[in-house]
Scaffold this active site. Sequence first.
Site, PDB file in Angstrom:
ATOM      1  N   HIS B 281      35.115  41.917  46.318  1.00  0.00           N
ATOM      2  CA  HIS B 281      35.515  42.710  47.484  1.00  0.00           C
ATOM      3  C   HIS B 281      36.730  43.568  47.170  1.00  0.00           C
ATOM      4  O   HIS B 281      37.645  43.152  46.463  1.00  0.00           O
ATOM      5  CB  HIS B 281      35.744  41.842  48.721  1.00  0.00           C
ATOM      6  CG  HIS B 281      36.815  40.805  48.601  1.00  0.00           C
ATOM      7  ND1 HIS B 281      38.132  41.077  48.863  1.00  0.00           N
ATOM      8  CD2 HIS B 281      36.751  39.496  48.258  1.00  0.00           C
ATOM      9  CE1 HIS B 281      38.845  39.964  48.693  1.00  0.00           C
ATOM     10  NE2 HIS B 281      38.044  38.990  48.320  1.00  0.00           N
ATOM     11  N   ASP B 293      42.875  38.379  44.062  1.00  0.00           N
ATOM     12  CA  ASP B 293      41.952  38.324  45.219  1.00  0.00           C
ATOM     13  C   ASP B 293      41.842  39.695  45.851  1.00  0.00           C
ATOM     14  O   ASP B 293      42.617  40.019  46.726  1.00  0.00           O
ATOM     15  CB  ASP B 293      42.453  37.270  46.212  1.00  0.00           C
ATOM     16  CG  ASP B 293      41.470  37.018  47.334  1.00  0.00           C
ATOM     17  OD1 ASP B 293      40.304  37.436  47.209  1.00  0.00           O
ATOM     18  OD2 ASP B 293      41.866  36.410  48.334  1.00  0.00           O
ATOM     19  N   GLU B 327      36.106  41.748  53.209  1.00  0.00           N
ATOM     20  CA  GLU B 327      35.740  40.343  53.078  1.00  0.00           C
ATOM     21  C   GLU B 327      36.735  39.471  53.825  1.00  0.00           C
ATOM     22  O   GLU B 327      36.375  38.508  54.491  1.00  0.00           O
ATOM     23  CB  GLU B 327      35.702  39.929  51.593  1.00  0.00           C
ATOM     24  CG  GLU B 327      35.153  38.515  51.350  1.00  0.00           C
ATOM     25  CD  GLU B 327      36.215  37.401  51.396  1.00  0.00           C
ATOM     26  OE1 GLU B 327      35.830  36.226  51.489  1.00  0.00           O
ATOM     27  OE2 GLU B 327      37.415  37.710  51.348  1.00  0.00           O
ATOM     28  N   GLU B 328      38.033  39.822  53.701  1.00  0.00           N
ATOM     29  CA  GLU B 328      39.082  38.891  54.121  1.00  0.00           C
ATOM     30  C   GLU B 328      39.075  38.570  55.610  1.00  0.00           C
ATOM     31  O   GLU B 328      39.269  37.432  56.002  1.00  0.00           O
ATOM     32  CB  GLU B 328      40.466  39.425  53.724  1.00  0.00           C
ATOM     33  CG  GLU B 328      40.702  39.507  52.218  1.00  0.00           C
ATOM     34  CD  GLU B 328      40.744  38.135  51.546  1.00  0.00           C
ATOM     35  OE1 GLU B 328      40.515  37.116  52.209  1.00  0.00           O
ATOM     36  OE2 GLU B 328      40.992  38.094  50.326  1.00  0.00           O
ATOM     37  N   ASP B 355      34.639  36.303  42.901  1.00  0.00           N
ATOM     38  CA  ASP B 355      35.729  36.257  43.883  1.00  0.00           C
ATOM     39  C   ASP B 355      36.496  34.935  43.770  1.00  0.00           C
ATOM     40  O   ASP B 355      36.743  34.244  44.751  1.00  0.00           O
ATOM     41  CB  ASP B 355      35.184  36.454  45.306  1.00  0.00           C
ATOM     42  CG  ASP B 355      36.293  36.540  46.350  1.00  0.00           C
ATOM     43  OD1 ASP B 355      37.453  36.777  45.958  1.00  0.00           O
ATOM     44  OD2 ASP B 355      36.001  36.374  47.550  1.00  0.00           O
ATOM     45  N   HIS B 426      46.586  35.080  48.639  1.00  0.00           N
ATOM     46  CA  HIS B 426      47.019  35.493  49.990  1.00  0.00           C
ATOM     47  C   HIS B 426      48.535  35.522  50.167  1.00  0.00           C
ATOM     48  O   HIS B 426      49.021  35.404  51.288  1.00  0.00           O
ATOM     49  CB  HIS B 426      46.394  34.592  51.078  1.00  0.00           C
ATOM     50  CG  HIS B 426      44.909  34.695  51.184  1.00  0.00           C
ATOM     51  ND1 HIS B 426      44.193  34.101  52.190  1.00  0.00           N
ATOM     52  CD2 HIS B 426      43.987  35.349  50.421  1.00  0.00           C
ATOM     53  CE1 HIS B 426      42.894  34.359  52.037  1.00  0.00           C
ATOM     54  NE2 HIS B 426      42.745  35.106  50.962  1.00  0.00           N
TER      55      HIS B 426
END
Lengths: 475, 475
Positions: B281, B293, B327-328, B355, B426
């Site tokens: 993503h 990520d 995606e997130e 991912d 994140h």
Amino acid sequence: MTTSRHLAAAALGVSLLAVPAAAQPLLTEAMRADMERLVGAATTSSRAAEILRSLTDSVGARLAGSPGDRAAVAWGLATLRALGFSNVRAEKVMVPVWRRISEEAEMTAPYRHPLAATALGGSVSTPSGGIAAEVIEADSLAAVDALGARASGKIVFIYKKTERQQDGRGYGETVPIRGAGAIHAAKLGAVAVLIRSVGTDDNRLPHTGAMSYDDAVPKIPAAALSTPDADLLHRVLADGRPVMVTLKLRTETGPDAESANVVGEIPGREKPGEIVLVGGHLDSWDLGTGAIDDGAGCAISIEAARLIGALPRRPRRTVRVVLFANEENGLRGGRAYVADHAAELAKHAAAIEADAGGDRAYGFSWNAGPAAEPFFKEAAAFLAGIGAGDFRKGGAGGADISPLLASGVPLLGLRNDSSRYFDYHHTANDTFDKVDPAQLNQATAAMAAMLYALAETAEPLPRIPEADRAGRRPE
Amino acid sequence: MTTSRHLAAAALGVSLLAVPAAAQPLLTEAMRADMERLVGAATTSSRAAEILRSLTDSVGARLAGSPGDRAAVAWGLATLRALGFSNVRAEKVMVPVWRRISEEAEMTAPYRHPLAATALGGSVSTPSGGIAAEVIEADSLAAVDALGARASGKIVFIYKKTERQQDGRGYGETVPIRGAGAIHAAKLGAVAVLIRSVGTDDNRLPHTGAMSYDDAVPKIPAAALSTPDADLLHRVLADGRPVMVTLKLRTETGPDAESANVVGEIPGREKPGEIVLVGGHLDSWDLGTGAIDDGAGCAISIEAARLIGALPRRPRRTVRVVLFANEENGLRGGRAYVADHAAELAKHAAAIEADAGGDRAYGFSWNAGPAAEPFFKEAAAFLAGIGAGDFRKGGAGGADISPLLASGVPLLGLRNDSSRYFDYHHTANDTFDKVDPAQLNQATAAMAAMLYALAETAEPLPRIPEADRAGRRPE
């Protein structure tokens, strides 16, 4: 005094001919027994982690002159009293006041990126709208000087990596950039200075720390970028396109405030007027909670002395714990101590500083008369059993006790493994969870044994020769 | 097709009786030669790190609907075109818009401590003056439920550590707290929810991530504390005195914005209408620059496909790279892909998602008809040579491709070593410097070989049986 040791050595066929027969302050059997007991106690029933937790959880950050600093002094007094120390007192120290209000940095060209930045301690503010300027890079202070007119009107970015080393010497090699970068850049007409954080980690948490100005050149704002942000800026600059950065710092300098060195004692049984000093600094930078710098050193010092006080027979000399004020941005505590105790310095048998974190101790630095060497050899052989036998001659023990150098007081520094220390040092990450209680206890054991030996030797150590007393502030 | 292998096996005295003789899509000698070539190329001349650096340095953070997201789509199109992909296009996707404006948290009793906190993605704001309330702790969603009336008017603090594991399953065990904590706490009349960051590090950098609300209960603000801050709060709560926290969050939700899935292809030589999809993503959270990520997954996918396109003979089927949108915090890209390509899904021979970061690959997950097992056994044996032979049956490959499950498309997921992944995931720390180019190249090698095998087998893999197509969103 060494009779029983001579007998034991003779029984083992060991020659002690190399050891002068005179009154060297060597380790007697009785001393070794108490030192072993201290090592055992520090390993099994240490309160060092509890003391450290109390300081970091209940006081937290404590930059000189801040409310946290006042709370730390109160904590120090209450803690030493609760642990049974004698003559607990606060010795007033006036400290400088500098405060971080807000900080913001962004790369704006060739693309926009927020930059994790923090003002260096003492930095002036930028104009309220911030500074926006092109960035020019250099990798040392000499390289800054060589920029010449090209640095005029620019933000000078000093990019040098700090190497990871057990003895922390990577810090010593990089920290002059932090201290003097603003002066060198201002001489060329630069509008601000940014440095790669003096740290060995890869976190987006910048490292603050003291910096200086020179009244002969303009005071320009100075900030550190976290290592990933500095690496980004370095990569983008290497691409060759103009790089613009906006920097907004708000800081504040106030009038000196009252703080204190916090002192407590374990009175000596025979020579209470002779002092063996042990300590760290009670102040910390403002970003973290000062666990490794230097809550750990305070906890090690307090607990080592407490364990000595809990022995059935206290050592000959008084063990004095000093939690110094304002090491980070002024050294006012260390200087005040020497001024306040000038009349008593001749009776200081030794001083040890713990200011290299809470990881395992691997030895001590020592500075005393050359005749002290056999004593330190024996101490090193004893401490080798717990991995703390790496003794190095030289230095001034630590920043807080370095002002004692001029008086010739034998100075020691606890050498903690500093491999991880500069990952967290002077960042928001300097918190209690970074300290491993088992390592903290081992360091406390080493300190307690060393401290005891210094307080108990029949004769005090020979003092630092006049020729070696030239004032210097160690790293 | 397997003749030469049978001969070679016979020469070695190896029995192949266990392998069905029929049209299984096994690895031929010619395929193995090209797969070896791909492994060699990925190891020696990979551009994966360069692609990743370009994305993270020049675009940076790219939360769905943000300016960074738009820049990422432009980057994706330009990059795929520059690398020689065919049919490069942006397939429009409408994405939700949520924005973090400011956040602040402080423990105010029993003592004052700033807390490093970050709003969870989707959280509402607090009232502008913030929320000040007593904190009550629980260690699971069930334990929150059990608080009952005691949680009313309080800030519920959910404290559970995330375990470090190669396969990242510690995340799967903790993340439901992030997703549903606010719902469980709101049901009891709590005024806010705080969680220990779903992360394995010890940095004062909190981990954001998606969370949900339930329209049947009030929407309360939700934030994550960095792990050291959560540990502090946990310790202080354990002391038993009332703990007060002030929380101030400002966030903003806007109307859906336009984003896109970015697509590019390496057309197949024999069956260009049959598609093997590979992707990650393109969006990221807002705190870091989305290197692990999922910049790494995008770079691995693009470079693996590019290397295949650079072979003297392209594989039979088309390799389609898809850089998914959102995606997130929405999965809108993955869902839009299935809607946009509904007519073509029967011709999707397989889909692989990357991912799980940029560290070394240790294998793949796969889901297909049971008859695919011999193919994956051979692939695993081949990839074992580079340490990527750990294949696990099951799952839906990854979040973005999980909507393909309902159509029975064989789904694979690249399994990167996730031991470090949740240290950075994140957080502001998700930056380019966290990726080791050698590991990224190894993962690219595994992906290129696997992708090639899927695109070149004479017969496509058997599809996922109807019974196994129940929709689920994987971790």
